[in-house]
Design a protein around this motif. Sequence first.
Motif, PDB file in Angstrom:
ATOM      1  N   TYR A 129       6.423  -4.652   1.067  1.00  0.00           N
ATOM      2  CA  TYR A 129       6.508  -3.216   0.805  1.00  0.00           C
ATOM      3  C   TYR A 129       7.978  -2.812   0.671  1.00  0.00           C
ATOM      4  CZ  TYR A 129       1.659  -3.122   2.361  1.00  0.00           C
ATOM      5  OH  TYR A 129       0.296  -3.354   2.476  1.00  0.00           O
TER       6      TYR A 129
ATOM      7  N   HIS B 181       6.065   2.123  -0.950  1.00  0.00           N
ATOM      8  CA  HIS B 181       5.372   1.448  -2.043  1.00  0.00           C
ATOM      9  C   HIS B 181       5.025   0.028  -1.628  1.00  0.00           C
ATOM     10  CE1 HIS B 181       8.367   4.295  -3.702  1.00  0.00           C
ATOM     11  NE2 HIS B 181       7.450   4.585  -4.596  1.00  0.00           N
ATOM     12  N   GLY B 182       4.064  -0.550  -2.324  1.00  0.00           N
ATOM     13  CA  GLY B 182       3.704  -1.943  -2.097  1.00  0.00           C
ATOM     14  C   GLY B 182       3.760  -2.731  -3.388  1.00  0.00           C
TER      15      GLY B 182
ATOM     16  N   SER C  61       4.321  -2.588  -8.772  1.00  0.00           N
ATOM     17  CA  SER C  61       4.448  -1.882  -7.499  1.00  0.00           C
ATOM     18  C   SER C  61       3.739  -0.544  -7.618  1.00  0.00           C
ATOM     19  CB  SER C  61       5.923  -1.671  -7.143  1.00  0.00           C
ATOM     20  OG  SER C  61       6.064  -1.017  -5.890  1.00  0.00           O
TER      21      SER C  61
ATOM     22  N   VAL D 238       1.823   3.835  -1.755  1.00  0.00           N
ATOM     23  CA  VAL D 238       0.756   3.616  -0.769  1.00  0.00           C
ATOM     24  C   VAL D 238       0.092   4.961  -0.492  1.00  0.00           C
ATOM     25  CG1 VAL D 238       2.040   1.683   0.237  1.00  0.00           C
ATOM     26  CG2 VAL D 238       2.218   3.950   1.271  1.00  0.00           C
TER      27      VAL D 238
ATOM     28  N   GLU E 202       1.366   4.106   5.626  1.00  0.00           N
ATOM     29  CA  GLU E 202       2.548   4.884   5.256  1.00  0.00           C
ATOM     30  C   GLU E 202       3.320   5.310   6.501  1.00  0.00           C
ATOM     31  OE1 GLU E 202       3.749   8.700   2.491  1.00  0.00           O
ATOM     32  OE2 GLU E 202       2.296   8.963   4.110  1.00  0.00           O
TER      33      GLU E 202
ATOM     34  N   LEU F  76       5.375   2.359   7.815  1.00  0.00           N
ATOM     35  CA  LEU F  76       6.500   2.008   6.946  1.00  0.00           C
ATOM     36  C   LEU F  76       7.630   3.036   7.048  1.00  0.00           C
ATOM     37  CD1 LEU F  76       4.561   0.784   3.787  1.00  0.00           C
ATOM     38  CD2 LEU F  76       5.989  -0.627   5.283  1.00  0.00           C
TER      39      LEU F  76
END
Length: 401
Positions: free
Chosen positions: A200, A217-218, A235, A238, A245, A248
């Motif tokens: 991520y 984002h992933g 990409s 999320v 989220e 992260l």
Amino acid sequence: MDRPPTLLCLACYFKGARFLEKAKELGCRVLLVTSHKLENEDWPRQSIDEIYLLDEKNERWDMERLVRGVSYLSRTERIDRIVALDDYDVEKAAHLREHFRMPGISLSQSRYFRDKLAMRDQAKRAGILVPDYTPLFHHPEVEAFCARVPPPWVLKPRSEASATGIKKLGTTRDVWAALEKLGDNQAFCLLEHFIPGRVYHVDSLVFAGQVRFARAHGYLDPPMQVAHEGGIFCSTTVDYGSSLEDRLLELNQAVIESTGLRRGVSHTEFIQAEDGQFFFLETSARVGGANIAEMVEASSGLNLWAEWACLEALHNGEEYRLPEVRHDHAGIIISLARQQAPDTSRYDDPEIVWRLKKRHHVGLIVRAGELPRIHQLLEQYSQRFMSEFHAVQPLPEKPTA
């Protein structure tokens, strides 16, 4: 300071046009230092007051010549801030700040954004999980690491960007052969436990030491896998408000605090292992590459380059005000292409909001209200890109312009 600041921008690669344009819109005096080989790139010349060219030796700028050149320039220019537009400019900018005693990322602090060993050490001290690793200074310690940590391992240059120079190693024989090949350069690398999982990235704006904007984002496939195995780069955002989220963004704030970044942008990567744990991979004081800024703008309406210029243009004591932010979902897909100018006209879904214009590359950004639609489109496009455009090129040992 009762006037808009004068910004000295360093760019050893062609990027940051939107930053330069916005800085000029805000009234800044904009000075650009770049390489002779980039003189004819499509710089926004109407937004640049002066361009200064360095006749670099090989691919590295000579720091003594750079310091002397900027010192001469400062006789007539009152330089207020120094901005590194690319990852490889971060240390140069820090060196200049130290010489001129200017605010911003210091030379020692710059290592938290450029040196993978320094950033791991710092994150570990802050209580952030990192993959097990070892520097390559003392061979008995390397031997002990290989005995303690099961393979595979990853050999990483400490100061390269993206996946450049990274090698996956499966046996101790591979490790010692790689170190033998590196010779006196082995101390500029580290050895790390390879952790499979999903990678991520969080892209942020930071002001007064606090994250004022961040989007998680992933990657659909890990960037190292894409770079080394010739895959397609994808990409997506999320899910907003999800536990993923939240985690992260929490980790990203912890990383930013550990680096001491006070003002600027950051692109930070994490990996979620198969057991669910998150590990810090790396961070940077720059806008994410591979057109990530365009994906962020598609989902949020916010251009990271332009907002970074807003941060740098603030007078002392002024507060940064984040503009209104959208919460659409977005995704990006990019591939090397066999064709010099790939034709994507048959890709006509209404969710497409951006098309890449770059020789021998093909790319799209899509925007939608629901994340499953983004995943559906990228899955379809990945299959079509493979058959219609996809090409593979060996990853260079060193970055290319």
